[in-house]
Design a protein around this motif. Sequence first.
Motif, PDB file in Angstrom:
ATOM      1  N   ALA A   1       2.256   1.641  -3.476  1.00 51.02           N
ATOM      2  CA  ALA A   1       1.252   2.172  -4.403  1.00 51.02           C
ATOM      3  C   ALA A   1       1.079   3.671  -4.217  1.00 51.02           C
ATOM      4  O   ALA A   1       0.920   4.415  -5.190  1.00 51.02           O
TER       5      ALA A   1
ATOM      6  N   SER B   1      -8.024   6.463  -6.757  1.00 53.35           N
ATOM      7  CA  SER B   1      -7.169   6.121  -5.629  1.00 53.35           C
ATOM      8  C   SER B   1      -7.892   6.327  -4.305  1.00 53.35           C
ATOM      9  O   SER B   1      -8.934   6.966  -4.227  1.00 53.35           O
TER      10      SER B   1
ATOM     11  N   ARG C   1       1.788   6.482  -7.024  1.00 52.43           N
ATOM     12  CA  ARG C   1       0.764   7.446  -7.439  1.00 52.43           C
ATOM     13  C   ARG C   1       1.295   8.874  -7.365  1.00 52.43           C
ATOM     14  O   ARG C   1       1.054   9.684  -8.260  1.00 52.43           O
TER      15      ARG C   1
ATOM     16  N   ARG D   1       0.828  -1.202   0.000  1.00 53.68           N
ATOM     17  CA  ARG D   1       0.000   0.000   0.000  1.00 53.68           C
ATOM     18  C   ARG D   1       0.864   1.255   0.000  1.00 53.68           C
ATOM     19  O   ARG D   1       0.548   2.234  -0.666  1.00 53.68           O
TER      20      ARG D   1
END
Length: 313
Positions: free
Chosen positions: A85, A192, A89, A82
């Motif tokens: 990610a 997101s 992003r 996580r």
Amino acid sequence: MTHVSVRRGLLYVSVAATAWGTGGAAGALLYQAGGLGPVAVSFWRFAAGAAMLLLAGRLLGLGGPRSAGPPTIRGTRSPRPRLGAALGRILVTGVAMAVYQTAYFAAIAGSGLAVATVVTIGATPVLVAAGGRLLLGERLGAAGLGAVTIALTGLAMLTLDDGSATFSAAGIGWALLSAAGYAGVTLLNRASSGEPYRTAMGGFVVGGLCLLPVALAQGLLPSGDPLASWAIIAFLGTVPTALAYGLFFTGLAGVRATTASVISLVEPVGAALLGVLLLGERLTVAAACGGALLLGAVALLAAGERGGGNGTT
């Protein structure tokens, strides 16, 4: 991401679009007062925006740590993917910001401000609508498509009313690249679940680092009135950057990506009004009618958003 209602999402995106409308006038004033090139202006915009969000985070607790789910059991692995990610992003958001800023300036050089604005801002909701349908399952509907068409017609009337449009293949290409970058940022952050202010601040840092080499080549420091230049940089980093992007990313949690991109078309309306009030520009009847059409289309789309939920299938 913290839940945001449709009403609050519409409000946040509308305020963001209004704040973005002040960026053009601030940039024009900075060109005059500081003698900076466009990429240097964008660099200082990102740098000041990151500083303002960092300060806001310290004072107001924005972007602070939040619970991302149930607590982990001792002895189990923490959810590092996580974190990866989130960093990915932020990296993509920052690079895309730098790309669409630079491509927009290249489009202006190739085709002039009017055509660059129409193609960049006008193509964005079309790309977002297609991406939202394919990637996010968002359905716009016939009424929404009609509102988008009316908004784009109003945008063209507002921006191209003086008949001075010039077209070039390179200019159009740069404008479409800018639109694609902006659309990508919108879709990515709509999909997101990250913290919006942290994403915005990280994106500013990455975008600023991408622009720094070109800004250094153009001349990084203001050469004119230092007090006026730094005051404008502070405003540019605060209102149309930190405030606008923070609210826009937060608002994406409550409204469809296409709705957010169409509401963003309010930006040239605000810029036109500021041009009249502060820079002595004239607003023709055709431009005024175009602005009214654009605002009406945004109001219709916002009403449909409130009545139809989030629009996902």
